[in-house]
Design an enzyme around this catalytic site. Structure first.
Site, PDB file in Angstrom:
ATOM      1  N   GLU A 125      27.121  38.779 -74.285  1.00  0.00           N
ATOM      2  CA  GLU A 125      26.902  38.318 -75.666  1.00  0.00           C
ATOM      3  C   GLU A 125      27.898  37.224 -76.037  1.00  0.00           C
ATOM      4  O   GLU A 125      29.120  37.417 -75.925  1.00  0.00           O
ATOM      5  CB  GLU A 125      27.017  39.493 -76.643  1.00  0.00           C
ATOM      6  CG  GLU A 125      26.697  39.070 -78.071  1.00  0.00           C
ATOM      7  CD  GLU A 125      26.495  40.226 -79.038  1.00  0.00           C
ATOM      8  OE1 GLU A 125      26.099  41.328 -78.600  1.00  0.00           O
ATOM      9  OE2 GLU A 125      26.735  40.029 -80.234  1.00  0.00           O
TER      10      GLU A 125
ATOM     11  N   LYS B 212      28.034  49.174 -83.539  1.00  0.00           N
ATOM     12  CA  LYS B 212      27.579  48.346 -82.405  1.00  0.00           C
ATOM     13  C   LYS B 212      28.586  47.219 -82.178  1.00  0.00           C
ATOM     14  O   LYS B 212      28.932  46.893 -81.038  1.00  0.00           O
ATOM     15  CB  LYS B 212      26.182  47.794 -82.709  1.00  0.00           C
ATOM     16  CG  LYS B 212      25.514  47.093 -81.533  1.00  0.00           C
ATOM     17  CD  LYS B 212      25.806  45.619 -81.463  1.00  0.00           C
ATOM     18  CE  LYS B 212      25.080  44.967 -80.309  1.00  0.00           C
ATOM     19  NZ  LYS B 212      25.411  43.546 -80.149  1.00  0.00           N
TER      20      LYS B 212
ATOM     21  N   ASP C  97      32.613  53.963 -67.165  1.00  0.00           N
ATOM     22  CA  ASP C  97      31.221  54.300 -67.467  1.00  0.00           C
ATOM     23  C   ASP C  97      30.935  54.032 -68.951  1.00  0.00           C
ATOM     24  O   ASP C  97      31.292  54.839 -69.810  1.00  0.00           O
ATOM     25  CB  ASP C  97      31.010  55.784 -67.111  1.00  0.00           C
ATOM     26  CG  ASP C  97      29.585  56.257 -67.328  1.00  0.00           C
ATOM     27  OD1 ASP C  97      28.824  55.572 -68.044  1.00  0.00           O
ATOM     28  OD2 ASP C  97      29.243  57.329 -66.798  1.00  0.00           O
TER      29      ASP C  97
ATOM     30  N   HIS D 132      28.053  32.310 -84.354  1.00  0.00           N
ATOM     31  CA  HIS D 132      26.985  32.683 -83.420  1.00  0.00           C
ATOM     32  C   HIS D 132      26.141  31.482 -83.041  1.00  0.00           C
ATOM     33  O   HIS D 132      25.781  31.300 -81.895  1.00  0.00           O
ATOM     34  CB  HIS D 132      26.079  33.719 -84.086  1.00  0.00           C
ATOM     35  CG  HIS D 132      26.453  35.111 -83.730  1.00  0.00           C
ATOM     36  ND1 HIS D 132      25.577  36.006 -83.203  1.00  0.00           N
ATOM     37  CD2 HIS D 132      27.618  35.753 -83.815  1.00  0.00           C
ATOM     38  CE1 HIS D 132      26.185  37.138 -82.985  1.00  0.00           C
ATOM     39  NE2 HIS D 132      27.433  37.017 -83.352  1.00  0.00           N
TER      40      HIS D 132
HETATM   41  C1  MEV Z   1      26.553  41.635 -83.349  1.00  0.00           C
HETATM   42  O1  MEV Z   1      26.460  41.867 -81.959  1.00  0.00           O
HETATM   43  C2  MEV Z   1      27.541  42.592 -83.964  1.00  0.00           C
HETATM   44  C3  MEV Z   1      27.630  42.530 -85.488  1.00  0.00           C
HETATM   45  O2  MEV Z   1      26.330  42.699 -86.040  1.00  0.00           O
HETATM   46  C4  MEV Z   1      28.543  43.631 -85.913  1.00  0.00           C
HETATM   47  C5  MEV Z   1      28.593  43.856 -87.392  1.00  0.00           C
HETATM   48  O3  MEV Z   1      27.620  43.545 -88.110  1.00  0.00           O
HETATM   49  O4  MEV Z   1      29.632  44.388 -87.856  1.00  0.00           O
HETATM   50  C6  MEV Z   1      28.117  41.186 -85.938  1.00  0.00           C
END
Ligand code: MEV
Length: 448
Positions: free
Chosen positions: A87, A282, A298, A395
């Site tokens: 990513e 995430k 792992d 991004h």
């Molecule tokens: C993207 O991979 C992760 C985010 O969505 C985490 C978040 O929103 O805190 C940017």
């Protein structure tokens, strides 16, 4: 194409044989694809053999970028952290967060526990009071019978710890489990735990069959399964940062006070709303998984444990927390991490070995601290972007570079595109259009 979509004996084919069957039956251009798959093999045959040994039916290697995030100050030690991720922005974001906190005292990390868990699940139709009466005798026997498995771990200061009988018969007839804690020192311990549990299964069966306290009708135990649990609520690290609010600095037009308040609210939202919590966590795992992978650990186990921990009070919540008290901004993360720095892939994968060396050959507990901090740094960076510039700015720049690479843009074209898209929305079609018209204008220019 005369397609043959199933095959028996595939695993017995050579690597070249496997590729041949795959490309002939699933690709329009078999020769090109076969050549391409082989082009990703390592030149060093011995190393390729090691990689192939990790899995089955291997035909090629799947590459992911290996990056590093410098300038991490953790418990007053500096680190360069290796990260494997596909990513974009993840490594850049943690690096930025590391630099930010470097000048504000750095990160602190503290181990809250290192116990791992295993379960022996069994079905038994007997008097549980009798089992409780002889439970101490049983645990002594369980440990004694497993001694050939635990001897080395005992010497290293680890081994079997508490063994508890858990009665589930109110929800599932006759179902019990032995829930056991283990200390596995610097190894992740999956094999050790599972071997102990399988031994427990045999001991338990014999113990109940032979003990005079149980009647003939109570002698039969049905061992359902013996397996570690990836939920390790007592193998947890706490990573934290803090500083006076006025030292947070200015974020574009946003002053430190407003930033701290927005940040705090963003964390509260992730604490109370599972939809936001999932995305928030995430982001934390963007950081954690990348180091887990780079060190040959792992990541599925770590994710499973982390998400279960996030739901430990019955609702899925943020793993990180924030407070603002007496002018001090505090931000911390509690996360279970079942890791190893010896054994398994950590000592087999050539690059994982180098990752551990880069980190100063840490103990498993030390690696928990480093990885917990990376998760916190990633979370800080993501939430900082969200409550200030928005996430798309960073991004989109990386997204643009990826699209330009896909379109095989030259260095000059890349530079022009970055300038052009500074204040425009990036999409694949917009970038393609820009590159096409740029190429046409250059050709036109050259002709004139
Ligand atoms: C993207 O991979 C992760 C985010 O969505 C985490 C978040 O929103 O805190 C940017």
């Amino acid at each position: 194409m005369n397609q043959q979509r199933t095959i028996s004996g595939f695993s017995k084919l050579s690597k070249r044989g496997k590729i041949k069957w795959i490309v002939q039956n699933f690709f329009k251009d078999p020769e090109v694809v076969a050549k391409e798959l082989k082009s990703y093999w390592l030149n060093n045959e011995a190393q390729q053999k090691i990689i192939d040994g990790f899995s089955e039916n291997t035909i090629s290697n799947f590459y992911l970028p290996y990056g590093v995030a410098p300038n991490f100050l953790i418990n007053d030690e500096t680190y360069v952290i290796p990260m494997v991720t596909e990513e974009s922005s993840v490594v850049a974001a943690v690096s930025k967060a590391a630099k930010f906190w470097m000048s504000r005292g750095g990160f602190k990390a503290e181990i809250l526990g290192t116990k791992k868990v295993g379960q022996l699940h069994f079905s038994w139709n007997g008097d549980v009071e009798k089992l409780k009466q002889v439970f101490k005798e049983l645990t002594t026997k369980l440990k004694a019978d497993a001694q050939n498995i635990t001897a080395n771990m005992d010497k290293r200061g680890g081994g079997i710890q508490e063994i508890e009988l858990v009665d589930f018969t109110e929800t599932e007839p006759n179902y019990y489990q032995l829930r056991c804690n283990f200390e596995t020192c610097d190894s992740m311990g999956a094999n050790f735990i599972n071997s102990c549990l399988e031994s427990f299964g045999q001991t338990l069966t014999q113990f109940i069959a032979n003990h005079p306290i149980f009647s003939a009708a109570e002698k039969d135990v049905l061992v359902i399964m013996a397996i570690l649990s990836n939920y390790t609520p007592e193998c947890v690290v706490r990573a934290s940062v803090e500083c006076p609010i006025d030292q947070l600095g200015q974020f574009g037009e946003i002053d430190a006070e407003t930033f701290a308040l927005k940040f705090y609210k963003a964390i509260r939202i992730a604490e109370i709303d599972p939809y936001r919590a999932a995305t928030h966590n995430k982001g934390i795992f963007n950081g954690i998984d990348a180091v887990v992978l780079a060190t040959g650990n792992d990541f599925r186990a770590v994710e499973a444990g982390g998400h279960t921990y996030a739901a430990k009070d019955g609702q899925y919540r943020s793993l990180s927390h924030c407070s603002i008290e007496n002018g001090i901004f505090k931000f911390w993360l509690d996360v279970p991490l079942a890791l190893g720095t010896v054994g398994g892939l950590t000592s087999l994968h050539p690059v994982a070995k180098r990752s551990l060396e880069l980190l100063g050959s840490p103990s498993a507990a030390n690696l928990m601290e480093i990885i917990g901090v990376t998760g916190l740094a990633q979370n800080f960076a993501a939430v900082r972007s969200l409550v200030t510039t928005g996430i798309q700015k960073g991004h989109m720049k990386m997204h643009l570079i990826n699209i330009l690479n896909q379109l095989e843009a030259s260095e000059k074209e890349m530079k022009e595109a970055v300038v052009y898209f500074k204040d425009k929305v990036v999409s694949f079609s917009a970038v393609r259009e820009f590159i096409n018209s740029y190429r046409l204008s250059v050709v036109g220019f050259e002709r004139n």
